[in-house]
Design a protein around this motif. Structure first.
Motif, PDB file in Angstrom:
ATOM      1  N   TYR A  89      10.217   4.482   2.579  1.00  0.00           N
ATOM      2  CA  TYR A  89       9.925   5.137   2.657  1.00  0.00           C
ATOM      3  C   TYR A  89      10.689   5.124   1.385  1.00  0.00           C
ATOM      4  O   TYR A  89      11.835   5.343   1.699  1.00  0.00           O
ATOM      5  CB  TYR A  89      10.238   5.588   3.495  1.00  0.00           C
ATOM      6  CG  TYR A  89       9.775   5.594   4.784  1.00  0.00           C
ATOM      7  CD1 TYR A  89      10.163   4.362   5.914  1.00  0.00           C
ATOM      8  CD2 TYR A  89       7.558   5.723   5.407  1.00  0.00           C
ATOM      9  CE1 TYR A  89       9.481   4.316   7.462  1.00  0.00           C
ATOM     10  CE2 TYR A  89       7.988   5.672   6.287  1.00  0.00           C
ATOM     11  CZ  TYR A  89       8.245   4.613   7.143  1.00  0.00           C
ATOM     12  OH  TYR A  89       7.639   4.308   8.326  1.00  0.00           O
TER      13      TYR A  89
ATOM     14  N   LEU B 174       7.232   9.499   0.303  1.00  0.00           N
ATOM     15  CA  LEU B 174       5.986   7.639   0.388  1.00  0.00           C
ATOM     16  C   LEU B 174       6.174   7.558   0.919  1.00  0.00           C
ATOM     17  O   LEU B 174       7.310   6.619   1.236  1.00  0.00           O
ATOM     18  CB  LEU B 174       6.049   7.847  -0.946  1.00  0.00           C
ATOM     19  CG  LEU B 174       6.045   9.082  -2.046  1.00  0.00           C
ATOM     20  CD1 LEU B 174       5.896   8.210  -2.974  1.00  0.00           C
ATOM     21  CD2 LEU B 174       4.364   9.704  -2.365  1.00  0.00           C
ATOM     22  N   SER B 175       5.112   6.649   1.725  1.00  0.00           N
ATOM     23  CA  SER B 175       5.116   5.083   2.604  1.00  0.00           C
ATOM     24  C   SER B 175       4.882   3.994   1.898  1.00  0.00           C
ATOM     25  O   SER B 175       4.003   3.714   0.689  1.00  0.00           O
ATOM     26  CB  SER B 175       4.686   5.725   3.805  1.00  0.00           C
ATOM     27  OG  SER B 175       5.181   6.130   4.441  1.00  0.00           O
ATOM     28  N   CYS B 176       5.039   3.107   2.079  1.00  0.00           N
ATOM     29  CA  CYS B 176       4.655   2.040   1.334  1.00  0.00           C
ATOM     30  C   CYS B 176       4.552   0.372   2.271  1.00  0.00           C
ATOM     31  O   CYS B 176       6.063   0.071   2.635  1.00  0.00           O
ATOM     32  CB  CYS B 176       5.875   1.028   0.382  1.00  0.00           C
ATOM     33  SG  CYS B 176       5.278  -0.365  -0.753  1.00  0.00           S
TER      34      CYS B 176
ATOM     35  N   GLN C 128       0.723  -1.157  -0.562  1.00  0.00           N
ATOM     36  CA  GLN C 128      -0.031   0.129  -0.008  1.00  0.00           C
ATOM     37  C   GLN C 128       0.856   1.224  -0.024  1.00  0.00           C
ATOM     38  O   GLN C 128       1.298   1.762   1.028  1.00  0.00           O
ATOM     39  CB  GLN C 128      -1.354   0.247   1.229  1.00  0.00           C
ATOM     40  CG  GLN C 128      -1.933   1.219   1.088  1.00  0.00           C
ATOM     41  CD  GLN C 128      -2.875   1.235   0.520  1.00  0.00           C
ATOM     42  OE1 GLN C 128      -3.225   0.053  -0.460  1.00  0.00           O
ATOM     43  NE2 GLN C 128      -2.845   2.347  -0.463  1.00  0.00           N
ATOM     44  N   ALA C 129       0.654   2.030  -1.530  1.00  0.00           N
ATOM     45  CA  ALA C 129       1.576   3.256  -1.358  1.00  0.00           C
ATOM     46  C   ALA C 129       0.710   4.840  -0.761  1.00  0.00           C
ATOM     47  O   ALA C 129      -0.898   4.084  -1.222  1.00  0.00           O
ATOM     48  CB  ALA C 129       1.780   3.100  -2.577  1.00  0.00           C
ATOM     49  N   SER C 130       1.120   5.512  -0.105  1.00  0.00           N
ATOM     50  CA  SER C 130       0.581   6.603   0.422  1.00  0.00           C
ATOM     51  C   SER C 130       1.091   7.307   0.361  1.00  0.00           C
ATOM     52  O   SER C 130       3.129   7.477  -0.008  1.00  0.00           O
ATOM     53  CB  SER C 130      -0.187   5.815   1.447  1.00  0.00           C
ATOM     54  OG  SER C 130       0.750   5.822   2.462  1.00  0.00           O
ATOM     55  N   GLY C 131       0.804   8.755   0.673  1.00  0.00           N
ATOM     56  CA  GLY C 131       1.728  10.166   0.606  1.00  0.00           C
ATOM     57  C   GLY C 131       1.543  10.945  -0.356  1.00  0.00           C
ATOM     58  O   GLY C 131       2.572  11.863   0.034  1.00  0.00           O
TER      59      GLY C 131
ATOM     60  N   LYS D 263      -0.725  -0.398  -5.573  1.00  0.00           N
ATOM     61  CA  LYS D 263      -1.298   0.023  -6.215  1.00  0.00           C
ATOM     62  C   LYS D 263      -0.674   1.856  -6.138  1.00  0.00           C
ATOM     63  O   LYS D 263       0.205   1.920  -5.121  1.00  0.00           O
ATOM     64  CB  LYS D 263      -3.066   1.173  -5.713  1.00  0.00           C
ATOM     65  CG  LYS D 263      -3.658  -0.736  -6.380  1.00  0.00           C
ATOM     66  CD  LYS D 263      -4.702  -0.279  -5.574  1.00  0.00           C
ATOM     67  CE  LYS D 263      -6.037  -1.703  -5.802  1.00  0.00           C
ATOM     68  NZ  LYS D 263      -6.943  -1.228  -5.464  1.00  0.00           N
TER      69      LYS D 263
ATOM     70  N   TYR E 230       4.794   4.300  -7.829  1.00  0.00           N
ATOM     71  CA  TYR E 230       4.362   2.613  -7.572  1.00  0.00           C
ATOM     72  C   TYR E 230       5.825   2.160  -6.691  1.00  0.00           C
ATOM     73  O   TYR E 230       6.688   2.779  -6.834  1.00  0.00           O
ATOM     74  CB  TYR E 230       4.678   1.714  -8.456  1.00  0.00           C
ATOM     75  CG  TYR E 230       2.999   2.637  -9.797  1.00  0.00           C
ATOM     76  CD1 TYR E 230       3.365   3.072 -10.528  1.00  0.00           C
ATOM     77  CD2 TYR E 230       1.665   1.838  -9.106  1.00  0.00           C
ATOM     78  CE1 TYR E 230       2.418   3.729 -11.247  1.00  0.00           C
ATOM     79  CE2 TYR E 230       0.688   1.993 -10.059  1.00  0.00           C
ATOM     80  CZ  TYR E 230       0.622   3.163 -11.391  1.00  0.00           C
ATOM     81  OH  TYR E 230       0.103   3.340 -12.381  1.00  0.00           O
TER      82      TYR E 230
ATOM     83  N   THR F 202       0.396   6.186  -6.143  1.00  0.00           N
ATOM     84  CA  THR F 202      -0.200   7.203  -5.461  1.00  0.00           C
ATOM     85  C   THR F 202       0.033   8.374  -6.065  1.00  0.00           C
ATOM     86  O   THR F 202       1.280   8.460  -6.897  1.00  0.00           O
ATOM     87  CB  THR F 202       0.219   7.496  -4.124  1.00  0.00           C
ATOM     88  OG1 THR F 202       0.383   8.231  -3.289  1.00  0.00           O
ATOM     89  CG2 THR F 202       2.105   7.459  -4.100  1.00  0.00           C
TER      90      THR F 202
ATOM     91  N   THR G 113       7.514  -1.596   6.025  1.00  0.00           N
ATOM     92  CA  THR G 113       7.393  -0.020   5.660  1.00  0.00           C
ATOM     93  C   THR G 113       8.457   0.643   5.199  1.00  0.00           C
ATOM     94  O   THR G 113       9.631   0.346   5.326  1.00  0.00           O
ATOM     95  CB  THR G 113       6.690   0.930   6.463  1.00  0.00           C
ATOM     96  OG1 THR G 113       4.979   0.168   6.924  1.00  0.00           O
ATOM     97  CG2 THR G 113       6.354   2.047   5.562  1.00  0.00           C
TER      98      THR G 113
END
Length: 128
Positions: free
Chosen positions: A80, A20-22, A5-8, A120, A95, A122, A78
């Motif tokens: 980053y 970004l975080s994964c 899950q990628a976010s940020g 997915k 990604y 971000t 995680t």
């Protein structure tokens, strides 16, 4: 179930920074390397960096060196990607992906065919 899950991502002004975080789950984290890739509109997906979770060694694409920093937190499963001095040309979907390193130490940014798991993306948008 394997999840990455990628976010940020988000909207940032030129010259700004993002991290970004994964977040990974469903596989043995330190058996893998995690890579970051990006795909800008109308362009092919390109590799940015990877980190071998087992030994912490990192690799950067030449064009990305000094602009991005990859790191990992094994306690949180995680990885980053710290991005600095962002430019409009950094606008892309970012990604993260997991793959088994082919070498004993470190990692090489793999071709897309050698990725075991994709997350997915971000969206990162850099305004001028």
């Amino acid at each position: 179930e394997v999840q990455l899950q990628a976010s940020g991502g988000g909207l940032v002004q030129s010259g700004g920074s993002l991290r970004l975080s994964c977040a990974a789950s469903g596989f043995t984290f330190d058996d893998y390397a995690i890579g970051w890739f990006r795909q800008a509109p109308g362009k092919e997906r390109e590799g940015i960096s990877c980190i071998n979770i087992g030994d912490g060694l990192t690799t950067y694409a030449d064009s990305m060196r000094g602009h991005f920093t990859i790191s990992s937190d094994e306690d949180k499963n995680t990885v980053y990607l710290q991005m600095s001095s962002l430019k409009p040309e950094d606008t892309a979907v970012y990604y993260c992906a997991a793959f088994v390193p082919v070498q004993e130490w470190g990692c090489s940014i793999p071709s897309q065919n050698d990725i075991d798991y994709w997350g997915k993306g971000t969206q990162v948008t850099v305004s001028s």
